[in-house]
Design a protein around this motif. Structure first.
Motif, PDB file in Angstrom:
ATOM      1  N   ALA B  10       0.849  -1.200   0.000  1.00 38.91           N
ATOM      2  CA  ALA B  10       0.000   0.000   0.000  1.00 38.91           C
ATOM      3  C   ALA B  10       0.882   1.247   0.000  1.00 38.91           C
ATOM      4  O   ALA B  10       1.446   1.608   1.024  1.00 38.91           O
ATOM      5  N   ILE B  20      -6.591  -2.949  -2.483  1.00 37.08           N
ATOM      6  CA  ILE B  20      -7.356  -3.142  -1.238  1.00 37.08           C
ATOM      7  C   ILE B  20      -8.810  -3.494  -1.578  1.00 37.08           C
ATOM      8  O   ILE B  20      -9.400  -4.407  -0.996  1.00 37.08           O
ATOM      9  N   LEU B  37      -1.474  -4.709   5.727  1.00 38.81           N
ATOM     10  CA  LEU B  37      -1.291  -3.597   4.787  1.00 38.81           C
ATOM     11  C   LEU B  37       0.099  -3.033   5.043  1.00 38.81           C
ATOM     12  O   LEU B  37       0.393  -2.588   6.152  1.00 38.81           O
ATOM     13  N   GLY B  73      -7.262   2.110   4.824  1.00 39.56           N
ATOM     14  CA  GLY B  73      -7.358   0.777   4.214  1.00 39.56           C
ATOM     15  C   GLY B  73      -7.840  -0.251   5.220  1.00 39.56           C
ATOM     16  O   GLY B  73      -8.683  -1.107   4.904  1.00 39.56           O
ATOM     17  N   LEU B  77     -11.303  -2.691   5.136  1.00 38.16           N
ATOM     18  CA  LEU B  77     -11.294  -4.153   5.269  1.00 38.16           C
ATOM     19  C   LEU B  77     -12.163  -4.600   6.442  1.00 38.16           C
ATOM     20  O   LEU B  77     -12.919  -5.572   6.334  1.00 38.16           O
TER      21      LEU B  77
END
Lengths: 319, 163
Positions: B10, B20, B37, B73, B77
């Motif tokens: 990332a 992602i 990440l 991110g 998730l």
């Protein structure tokens, strides 16, 4: 009270002729105002400005107001002063625009790193009164390599047999210099034909002008290697060959295999990389190396070690 | 085999966002996956700044931006249903950072791709996900390509390149 230009010249350069008596500068920030007849004082040394440096390309003169041709009054020798000029611009390479930055601190750092190394221009950084990082450069007494090659009044076969081995030998030394720079974590940043010079006294090659920098993180030395590939192409070919020049060769009844788009350079698509098609006596190893920089290539050089290894093989084949 | 461990590179770009998104879509909150990440610190070139103070300021902003990206991110998730404790973020500092905190592992700045693969190997991630910029051949030669280098240098793991 500080000295005037006249007083400085009377003391240090009494026999010199000067049309204009300018000002004395200890702060070079406003470099556009500094011109012929002015004196720049750096660390107690005096530099009489003769004129602005001019870059000539394609018949056009481009003044570089931040680069001053000078006479160092204490020694009487010529010097070039590069004053601080921060510039961000796009460097055009074929269709690509590469964000580029002119960095005085990078060049100053490299000057320190390559001190006494004859493969690089010599000089030293000196701060002016305002703290500007001025680079004082010794003039390379010589000629651009491309002009030097151009001036060899021989046809290509003769050039290839007679001159190329010696030129390649010296070029390898220049490439090793770039490799050494990379190993020190630095890049030249602006490898092109007019930045490699042949000295009059020894005939050795000298790199000049390393103040460009780029922000490439995955392949930091890619641009340098590409620049060397272009130079190698020029050296082997005794010049570049455009579509038009190839067409002229065909018109002169030379039997030339069909030229495809992938035979040209990857970036400069009007420069033939597959020189073997017009000069069949070029050995395979040399041509293969040139093809690494062509549109048809699928593999590239990632390090100078790889480049140098192949270049050494090339030299053996042309000797 | 830790096939349920997924490493997402990332770098704060749109390509990383796509990576992602892809992982979020494909897992759809499925249980049992551990995701990291990962950002490798890429310092702005020191020579682009007139002095070290300006450079350090840019390094601070750079870091803040990437850490915010990682947090964002992670939120995406976890919102998809993956338990928060199964989503990690990691910021690998540059060895040359002026904000150095002397980590166990730092990036030497010579290849982000190899730094990503180093983390994957040492932490036994079997899947590495990266977004791809889609660079031209000439750009790849000049500037390099993180995703291409990962494809060529990666071993003992599956690589998802999200276009």
């Amino acid at each position: 009270m500080s000295e005037t230009v006249k007083q400085i010249l009377d003391r240090l350069y009494p026999d010199g002729y000067l049309g204009r008596l300018g000002k004395v500068y200890t702060d070079t920030s406003d470099f556009m105002r500094i011109t012929g007849g002015d004196v720049i004082v750096l660390a107690g040394e005096h530099y009489l400005v003769l004129r602005d440096e001019v870059e000539r390309s394609f018949g056009v003169e481009d003044p570089k107001y931040w680069v001053k041709r000078c006479r160092h009054l204490e020694s009487g020798e010529r010097r070039i002063l590069k004053l601080v000029f921060y510039e961000t611009f796009s460097l055009s390479m074929g269709d690509m625009k590469i964000p580029c930055y002119r960095s005085p601190r990078k060049e100053a750092r490299i000057l320190d790193l390559v001190r006494n190394d004859p493969r690089f221009m010599q000089g030293f950084p000196a701060a002016d009164e305002a703290g500007n990082n001025v680079r004082v450069l010794y003039v390379v007494q010589g000629k651009r390599l491309d002009n030097w090659i151009d001036d060899l009044d021989v046809d290509h076969p003769t050039y290839f047999q007679t001159h190329l081995p010696g030129i390649l030998e010296k070029f390898i030394v220049s490439c090793q210099a770039i490799n050494d720079l990379h190993k020190m974590g630095e890049k030249h940043g602006d490898i092109r034909r007019d930045h490699l010079w042949v000295t009059y006294d020894t005939g050795d090659y000298v790199w000049i002008d390393f103040d460009y920098t780029f922000n490439f993180h995955e392949n930091p030395f890619g641009l340098d290697i590409f620049g060397l590939g272009g130079l190698l192409l020029y050296i082997v070919g005794k010049g570049f060959y455009s579509h038009e020049e190839v067409r002229q060769l065909i018109d002169r009844n030379r039997k030339i295999p069909a030229i495809e788009p992938e035979d040209f350079l990857l970036v400069f698509k009007n420069r033939l990389a597959n020189l073997q098609k017009i000069f069949p006596y070029i050995p395979d190893a040399v041509n293969q190396m040139l093809l690494h920089f062509s549109s048809g290539s699928r593999v590239y050089y990632e390090t100078m070690d790889e480049f140098l290894q192949d270049l050494t093989t090339c030299l053996k084949q042309v000797k | 085999m830790d096939t349920n461990k997924i490493l997402i590179a990332a770098d704060g770009s749109e390509n990383a966002e796509r990576a992602i998104d892809y992982v979020t879509d494909i897992l759809q909150g499925a249980a049992g996956f551990h995701i990291k990440l990962l950002s490798i610190e890429h310092l702005p070139d020191r020579d682009f700044f007139a002095d070290d103070t300006a450079w350090k300021d840019a390094c601070v902003k750079n870091r803040e931006k990437l850490i915010a990206f990682l947090a964002h991110g992670k939120e995406r998730l976890t919102k998809s249903g993956i338990p928060e404790k199964q989503v990690q973020t990691d910021y690998v500092e540059s060895c040359h950072s002026p904000l150095a905190e002397k980590p166990d592992y730092c990036s030497r700045g010579t290849s982000i791709a190899l730094d990503i693969l180093h983390v994957a190997k040492t932490e036994r991630f079997k899947t590495v996900v990266i977004g791809r910029r889609g660079v031209s051949k000439a750009e790849e030669f000049m500037f390099g390509s993180v995703s291409n280098r990962i494809i060529h240098a990666g071993s003992d793991c599956t690589i998802w390149v999200v276009q």
